[in-house]
Design an enzyme around this catalytic site. Structure first.
Site, short mmCIF file in Angstrom:
data_model
loop_
_atom_site.label_atom_id
_atom_site.label_comp_id
_atom_site.label_asym_id
_atom_site.label_seq_id
_atom_site.Cartn_x
_atom_site.Cartn_y
_atom_site.Cartn_z
CD GLU A 112 42.15 -78.18 -44.92
OE1 GLU A 112 42.69 -77.83 -43.85
OE2 GLU A 112 40.97 -77.93 -45.19
CD GLU A 141 41.42 -76.94 -35.26
OE1 GLU A 141 41.48 -78.18 -35.12
OE2 GLU A 141 41.35 -76.38 -36.36
P1 NAI Z 1 36.41 -85.67 -37.53
O1 NAI Z 1 37.77 -85.55 -38.04
O2 NAI Z 1 36.10 -86.78 -36.59
O3 NAI Z 1 35.37 -85.82 -38.75
C1 NAI Z 1 35.63 -85.42 -40.07
C2 NAI Z 1 35.12 -86.51 -41.01
O4 NAI Z 1 35.86 -87.70 -40.82
C3 NAI Z 1 33.66 -86.88 -40.81
O5 NAI Z 1 33.09 -87.15 -42.06
C4 NAI Z 1 33.75 -88.14 -40.00
O6 NAI Z 1 32.64 -88.98 -40.13
C5 NAI Z 1 34.97 -88.79 -40.57
N1 NAI Z 1 35.68 -89.73 -39.69
C6 NAI Z 1 35.73 -89.75 -38.34
N2 NAI Z 1 36.50 -90.77 -37.91
C7 NAI Z 1 36.96 -91.39 -39.01
C8 NAI Z 1 37.83 -92.51 -39.23
N3 NAI Z 1 38.38 -93.17 -38.24
N4 NAI Z 1 38.08 -92.87 -40.49
C9 NAI Z 1 37.57 -92.20 -41.52
N5 NAI Z 1 36.73 -91.15 -41.38
C10 NAI Z 1 36.44 -90.75 -40.14
O7 NAI Z 1 36.00 -84.32 -36.90
P2 NAI Z 1 34.87 -84.08 -35.79
O8 NAI Z 1 34.89 -85.11 -34.72
O9 NAI Z 1 33.60 -83.90 -36.49
O10 NAI Z 1 35.40 -82.73 -35.16
C11 NAI Z 1 36.36 -82.79 -34.12
C12 NAI Z 1 37.37 -81.70 -34.26
O11 NAI Z 1 38.03 -81.82 -35.51
C13 NAI Z 1 36.82 -80.30 -34.29
O12 NAI Z 1 36.59 -79.79 -33.02
C14 NAI Z 1 37.94 -79.59 -35.00
O13 NAI Z 1 38.96 -79.28 -34.09
C15 NAI Z 1 38.43 -80.57 -35.99
N6 NAI Z 1 37.86 -80.38 -37.32
C16 NAI Z 1 38.63 -79.80 -38.26
C17 NAI Z 1 38.10 -79.54 -39.50
C18 NAI Z 1 38.88 -78.89 -40.57
O14 NAI Z 1 38.30 -78.33 -41.49
N7 NAI Z 1 40.18 -78.96 -40.55
C19 NAI Z 1 36.71 -79.85 -39.82
C20 NAI Z 1 36.01 -80.53 -38.78
C21 NAI Z 1 36.58 -80.76 -37.59
#
Ligand code: NAI
Length: 780
Positions: free
Chosen positions: A262, A392
């Site tokens: 998602e 985004e």
């Molecule tokens: P992210 O995608 O890096 O983090 C989400 C989760 O994934 C966190 O628990 C993080 O620790 C984990 N994660 C990060 N790298 C990973 C990897 N290689 N393997 C497995 N797990 C990993 O999101 P981040 O950096 O916090 O936010 C960056 C951008 O992502 C935001 O600016 C936004 O655009 C988007 N985002 C979208 C979300 C949604 O609900 N679709 C939620 C959060 C962020």
């Protein structure tokens, strides 16, 4: 000051919510958030801080999970799973108990969420926590019903779940409730910025009687997340950025791990000139300033019909000026803090880099704010292709453009690589009903926005990811079909084509079966073909070897046949019956062909199976109904099955005819256009079959049949931007390539080399459709 003055200024005094209990809760636990493994706290270390974004103060230290700690949690989950899966009614009782205890601790959870994430307490108290609780109540019901209503389903096993920081407890609930309900055990990793409400949840699990090992929580950052992806789990469920979603897809390719993603969005918010403008303006407050726009389905792209644009923008700016920004613990606050300085810097950088359009920022006072705050922002006059219209921002920034006609609105709305949600505002029901099916998105809200409920599916298409959370459709992501006793597992190894002893063709005539593209027989672009022999070495003919160009032509033909996807189920049923009848008329010929190809195996059983399967899917074509979901608001959520679009299929190499018909029939019945690559070893039954299609009224381009090497074609199929899903019934190696290369546009993949062929029809239907959830106002 008169009452009129008060109404005009809307100047409230502060109404702070107390943080005392939440801070005491943390202090009692040593101020550290760490792992909850096998029902116990484990390895509590202060590896990095979790700060309150409204003040910058440290709330707690957080443990960064190591590979060993992740493995320990997965082992605990593995051990606990068989017993947990045994009794649905017992699981239901535990899930009800969780819901009740969350309700009892709702205020503590809400305050902790606001402290940790920065969101207004009004949101955490009135939206996040109640929705999370509802998720457990609703899924307790699914646990209760599973044995009776889902007799073909069984749990996946151990689920690794990785969640973001924007709705820490709600995302936890969305992941954990369905997994537990279906008899899985979980290892969940909260986001590094927001681990604290998960700690309260862990204690609630103990109090609710969750057996040790059923729920495990591992704290940490992306590196810990990557360890969880690599661990011995049966599924990864991920919510977060598209970039990380891609990495996880690549990492899990070929592993046999189930995956749901998602991801992000850039959801359109479309306002027609006959809309109730004040409602639409108020809706925008929820669409883009709810949780400071840090919402994957935020209505972040405003499309306003030209005639009302100036008036609409003026009203919107006035409304923005009334928004109150500040520490979310104040009950009067509308817009809270951004989760972390890293995110704040990203929002600032994106807005500062923009030179297009006209920027308006909220006039609310911001000087005294110490934490991570960004003013609500409106940027009008952008072109659909401008960076901020496409990327985004994930912050309180609304970008806007205008449109003239409904057709133009749809075109701009769909001009995005995402497809999560869309809002449509109009008082004209005909217009709303016309627009909703044309929007490429997983969710459509009519005269509403950001509505979510445990009963309604949530999830996207395109680069917004795949899989649904919520409702019956969400349960699919946490179950697999039971392999019936006697059901065969598909062979992993493909047969090799027979070769002739001396290379002498027994039949001097040139019998080269062509490709079937766009309703016509086509020579292969490369001009190559492969000889096909029977078991005795006799040449049966040649089959064309399709290359990348042939694949491109086939996909273009699929795209041109898009009318099939909007045709009625009745029409598709008629045509599939006709295909079945025409195959039946030539049954003996096909049986002989299969016998020749496979070397002695009787072909008539396979032909009978194919005919019966075609009739079954003719029957289903007009019976795969959607649903109307009862949701606890004044509305109804429709679950509308839509075709996936263009599906590319690498067919099963072991059955010359049925290998093709088995995936083709359900895909066509549900309205998809298909390009299938026939069995590499036994291609000639598939090429005979296009003669059946030619006489069966199937519109040109709806089904293309290629022959050639699966290994050669698989990466191109997986990477093609206009293919929406790839199914691989081919070898494990081919399937791995399909998954790994599908990241180009995050397409759906379905690979089957490890599972039984005897899928129930529900699985075929689910793989052939996307559920679009459409929310309408309805009832009293
Ligand atoms: P992210 O995608 O890096 O983090 C989400 C989760 O994934 C966190 O628990 C993080 O620790 C984990 N994660 C990060 N790298 C990973 C990897 N290689 N393997 C497995 N797990 C990993 O999101 P981040 O950096 O916090 O936010 C960056 C951008 O992502 C935001 O600016 C936004 O655009 C988007 N985002 C979208 C979300 C949604 O609900 N679709 C939620 C959060 C962020």
């Amino acid at each position: 000051m008169t009452i009129k003055d008060i109404f005009e200024s809307m100047d409230y005094g502060p109404a702070p919510e107390s943080a005392v209990e939440a801070l005491a809760w943390l202090a009692d636990r040593g101020g550290i958030a760490g792992h909850f493994i096998n029902g116990k706290w484990d390895a509590l270390r202060d590896d990095f801080p979790s700060n309150n974004p409204a003040t910058g103060e440290k709330l707690a230290g957080v443990t960064k999970g190591t590979a060993e700690e992740v493995a320990k949690a997965v082992a605990a989950a593995r051990k606990a799973q068989p017993k947990w899966a045994k009794d649905g009614a017992a699981r239901a009782r535990v899930l009800y108990a969780i819901a009740r205890l969350m309700q009892k601790n709702a205020r503590l959870l809400a305050v902790m969420e606001t402290l940790d994430n920065g969101k207004p307490i009004r949101e955490s108290r009135d939206i996040d926590i109640p929705l999370a609780i509802r998720h457990f109540y609703h899924h307790a019901g699914f646990a209760q019903l599973m044995d009776a209503e889902m007799p073909d389903a069984e749990p996946l096993g151990v689920c690794g779940q990785i969640i973001p920081w924007n709705f820490p407890l709600l995302m936890l609930a969305w992941k954990i409730a369905p997994a537990l309900a279906m008899g899985n055990t979980v290892v969940l990793k909260p986001a590094e910025y927001t681990s604290l409400s998960a700690m309260i949840f862990a204690e609630i699990c103990t109090a609710a009687g969750v057996p040790p090992g059923v729920v495990n929580i591992i704290t940490g950052d992306g590196e810990t997340g990557a360890e969880l992806v690599a661990a011995d789990v049966d599924k990864i469920a991920f919510t977060g950025s598209t970039a990380v979603g891609r990495i996880i897809r690549e990492q899990t390719a070929g592993s046999g791990k189930a995956l749901s993603l998602e991801l992000g969005g850039k959801s359109p918010y479309i306002v027609f000139e006959d809309a109730d403008i004040d409602s639409a303006v108020e809706g925008l407050v929820d669409a883009i300033w709810f949780n400071s726009g840090q919402v994957c389905c935020a209505g972040s792209r405003l499309l306003v019909q030209e005639g009302i644009a100036d008036r609409f923008y003026a009203k919107l700016r006035t409304r923005m000026d009334g928004l109150r920004i500040g520490d979310g613990l104040d009950k009067c606050i509308d817009v809270g803090a951004i989760v972390d300085p890293v995110q704040l810097a990203q929002i600032k950088a994106m807005v500062d880099a923009n030179t297009a359009g006209e920027t308006y920022q909220c006039a609310a006072p911001k000087t005294e704010l110490r934490g991570c705050f960004y003013p609500p922002t409106l940027i009008t006059g952008l072109a659909p292709s401008d960076t901020l219209m496409q990327e985004e921002i994930f912050g309180p920034v609304l970008v806007a453009t205008t449109f003239r006609t409904p057709a133009e609105a749809i075109e701009i709305a769909n001009n995005t690589r995402y497809g999560l949600a869309a809002s449509v505002w109009t008082e004209n029901i005909n217009l709303a009903l016309d627009i909703a099916p044309k929007l490429v998105s997983g969710i459509v809200w009519v005269n509403a926005t950001n509505l979510m409920d445990a009963a309604a599916g949530f999830g996207g298409v395109r680069e917004s990811g795949f899989g649904r959370e919520g409702g019956w459709e969400g349960l699919m992501g946490y179950t697999k079909p039971k392999i019936k006793s006697g059901g065969k597992s598909a062979k992993v190894t493909a047969p090799t084509p027979f070769t002739t002893q001396d290379g002498t063709p027994a039949d001097p005539l040139d019998r080269t079966a062509k490709l079937y593209i766009g309703g016509k027989q086509a020579r292969p672009d490369g001009g190559y073909s492969q000889p096909v022999f029977d078991k005795s070495g006799k040449l049966l003919g040649h089959a064309s070897i399709a290359n990348r160009k042939d694949l491109r032509n086939a996909i273009e033909a699929n795209a041109a046949a898009k009318g099939w996807s909007t045709s009625t189920g009745h029409l598709r049923a008629q045509i599939l019956y006709y295909v079945g009848e025409n195959l039946s008329a030539r049954a003996d010929e096909f049986a002989t062909r299969i016998k020749q190809l496979t070397g002695g195996r009787t072909g008539s059983k396979e032909v009978d199976d194919a005919i019966s399967w075609l009739f079954t899917w003719a029957a289903w074509a007009d019976k795969h109904d959607g649903a109307a979901k009862g949701v606890p608001i004044r509305g109804v959520a429709l679950a509308m099955p839509e075709p996936v679009g263009n599906i590319a299929i690498l067919t099963d190499d072991t059955r010359p005819l049925m290998g093709l018909i088995e995936p083709l029939a359900p895909a066509l019945a549900m309205g998809n256009r298909v390009t299938a690559v026939a069995s590499h070893a036994f291609p000639l039954a598939a090429t005979d079959f296009y003669q059946v299609l030619e006489t069966s009224d199937l519109p040109a381009g709806v089904a293309n049949i290629l022959t050639g090497s699966h290994t050669e074609l698989a990466p191109h199929m997986a990477a093609h931007a206009n293919i929406d899903a790839v199914w691989s019934f081919s070898t494990a190696d081919v399937s791995k390539v399909v998954e790994a290369k599908s990241t180009s546009n995050i397409k759906r993949t379905w690979v089957n080399h490890r599972q039984s062929r005897s899928w129930p029809s529900s699985i075929w239907r689910a793989q052939s459709t996307e559920i679009k959830t459409i929310w309408f106002p309805y009832g009293e």
